[in-house]
Scaffold this active site. Structure first.
Site, PDB file in Angstrom:
ATOM      1  N   GLU A  10       5.348 -16.808  16.176  1.00  0.00           N
ATOM      2  CA  GLU A  10       4.871 -15.105  17.855  1.00  0.00           C
ATOM      3  C   GLU A  10       4.422 -15.386  18.206  1.00  0.00           C
ATOM      4  OE1 GLU A  10       4.559 -12.507  14.411  1.00  0.00           O
ATOM      5  OE2 GLU A  10       6.335 -12.107  13.996  1.00  0.00           O
ATOM      6  N   GLU A  39      12.542 -13.756   9.796  1.00  0.00           N
ATOM      7  CA  GLU A  39      11.462 -13.118   8.903  1.00  0.00           C
ATOM      8  C   GLU A  39      11.882 -11.518   8.622  1.00  0.00           C
ATOM      9  OE1 GLU A  39       6.591 -12.622  10.095  1.00  0.00           O
ATOM     10  OE2 GLU A  39       7.180 -14.736  10.257  1.00  0.00           O
TER      11      GLU A  39
HETATM   12  C1  FCB Z   1       4.401 -11.684  10.795  1.00  0.00           C
HETATM   13  C2  FCB Z   1       4.055 -13.010  10.876  1.00  0.00           C
HETATM   14  C3  FCB Z   1       4.204 -13.149   9.066  1.00  0.00           C
HETATM   15  C4  FCB Z   1       3.593 -11.810   8.759  1.00  0.00           C
HETATM   16  C5  FCB Z   1       3.815 -10.507   8.695  1.00  0.00           C
HETATM   17  C6  FCB Z   1       4.285 -10.131   7.665  1.00  0.00           C
HETATM   18  O1  FCB Z   1       4.609 -11.236  11.778  1.00  0.00           O
HETATM   19  O2  FCB Z   1       4.499 -13.685  11.310  1.00  0.00           O
HETATM   20  O3  FCB Z   1       2.609 -14.721   9.361  1.00  0.00           O
HETATM   21  O4  FCB Z   1       1.722 -11.750   8.322  1.00  0.00           O
HETATM   22  O5  FCB Z   1       3.914 -10.388   9.738  1.00  0.00           O
END
Ligand code: FCB
Length: 450
Positions: free
Chosen positions: A167, A356
């Site tokens: 990110e 994610e």
């Molecule tokens: C993302 C992050 C991860 C975690 C999630 C909930 O932005 O990459 O580390 O904190 O959110």
């Protein structure tokens, strides 16, 4: 494929990050990271929690690999802590740090789980912040390349899949503009633009270092969290508007990487606050990738709007719009379809992963220790349905990493927000799979939404 199913080789996985799960923050010669400093500063993290013990995965990785085996996942996305490898950010290597990732990699492979390794998930060596301001200085680009080469030489004979920087926008925006993340700075927009530019360049340098130093031919990608634009209605005009919005709204981030340039709409919007760059910078930023990973959580609804210069408008969320525990985590399962679709349609990407997705819930164990997180099951099921739609329509979505394997240190929220499939008791460090873990295991077993 009938029902909500997936391709035969769909890669189910779970994700974590070093600072969020490892603990052992001073073990075996690890240097301090900006997150050690930030979390030790009173008032920066909820209840002044720190990652110094966390889930102690550093010592309990064997147990955690067994938890993954129990889920039936085929891949584990973890990150390497730069300050474990290079306690001062550059210079002398700490062999014990490298040994840890060796052990973890071998343990995963011995259990039939593919290691997917992120080079940077936010734990910058504090020494580099002190020495030249971390990501605010261009020198970071070469430092990151050198660090990557060290990791690649060590793990690149067994790890095939790498992510560069998790990110990228969060690194610059949360850390150097909003001050919500380490190092907690609030730089003016112009300076923030340059920080972000350095992050993108470091990403490009990392891609090169991986290709030059891994023994196996690596598959290199990103784990980006674009603003995911979703058409308010699935009609051609709104879909077209949402696709345009996806490209323009992410102009500073994924669009710059994919196109190797800052697009005109972005530069115009930023005016005097636009980053300074050279053509060589942009070539580096645009290094070709093998796949695109998307971290996806919340939707941004878009409608066509002929009155607007770029032809679209964001539709604000109504007051009672549903969300999970984090105040930013609005529920919008169709992002799991639209994210991959726009990435394919805009840039012709042939290999896409959800790197994610997940949610924090108000998990409370029953007296017998069980956690009945029907809300997380509901959330994941809806996202899986949207992912299945993408697969069935031929969008090259090839895998899905749930965030997270286990409850962990949720940055400025400390341990107060639980994202895990597995519950962690932070007093005893006992791990207990929640209902959602059973749901996920069954989904993986059937390779279909259950
Ligand atoms: C993302 C992050 C991860 C975690 C999630 C909930 O932005 O990459 O580390 O904190 O959110």
């Amino acid at each position: 494929m009938a029902g909500y199913s997936f391709s035969k080789d769909f890669l189910w996985g779970v994700a974590t990050a070093a600072y969020q799960v490892e603990g052992a923050s001073t073990a075996d010669g690890r240097g301090a990271s900006i997150w050690d400093t930030f979390s030790a500063t009173p008032g920066k993290v909820r209840e002044d929690h720190t990652g110094s013990v966390s889930c102690d995965q550093y010592h309990r990785y064997r147990e955690d690999v067994q938890l993954m085996k129990g889920l039936g996942v085929k891949a584990y996305r973890f990150s390497v802590a730069w300050p474990r490898i290079l306690p001062a950010g550059h210079g002398p290597v700490n062999p014990k740090g490298l040994d840890y990732y060796d052990r973890l990699t071998d343990e995963l492979l011995a259990n039939g789980i593919q290691p997917w390794c992120t080079l940077f998930h936010w734990d910058l060596p504090q020494a580099l912040q002190d020495e030249f301001g971390g990501w605010a200085d261009r020198r970071i680009v070469e430092c990151f390349g050198d660090y990557t080469a060290i990791v690649a030489k060590r793990l690149g004979d067994r790890v095939r899949h790498f992510f560069t920087i998790n990110e990228m926008g969060c690194v610059s925006n949360q850390g150097y503009q909003l001050g919500a993340h380490a190092p907690g700075l609030k730089l003016p927009r112009r300076e923030f633009a340059q920080v972000n530019h350095h992050v993108l360049m470091a990403h490009g340098r990392c891609v090169q270092a991986l290709r030059a130093n891994c023994a196996l031919t690596p598959q290199v990608g990103v784990a980006e969290n674009p603003c995911v634009c979703v058409p308010v209605l699935e009609t051609p005009e709104h879909i077209d508007a949402a696709q345009k919005a996806f490209r323009i709204k992410n102009g500073r981030y994924i669009t710059a990487l994919m196109e190797g340039r800052y697009i005109a709409e972005f530069l115009e919007e930023e005016g005097p606050d636009a980053p300074e760059f050279t053509e060589a910078d942009m070539r580096l930023i645009g290094e070709p990738l093998d796949f695109v990973g998307l971290n996806m959580y919340a939707p941004d609804y878009i409608r066509a709007d002929p009155a607007e210069k770029n032809g679209f408008t964001s539709v604000p969320l109504p007051k009672a719009y549903p969300r999970m525990v984090p105040e930013w985590l609005f529920v919008g399962p169709s992002i799991t379809y639209w994210g991959p679709r726009f990435v394919r349609d805009l840039w012709g990407v042939k290999s896409i992963y959800i790197t994610e997705n997940g949610c924090a819930c108000d998990d409370r164990p029953e007296p017998d220790g069980e956690v009945w997180d029907t809300d997380r099951v509901m959330y994941l099921r809806q996202h899986f349905i949207a992912a299945s739609r993408a697969v069935q329509e031929g969008i090259p979505l090839k895998g899905y990493f749930v965030w997270s394997l286990m409850d962990n240190f949720e940055w400025q929220k400390g341990y107060t927000e639980r994202f895990g499939l597995v519950y962690v008791n932070y007093q005893t460090l006992k791990r207990t799979p929640k209902l959602s873990a059973k749901f996920y295991a069954e989904t993986i077993r059937r390779n279909a939404v259950v």
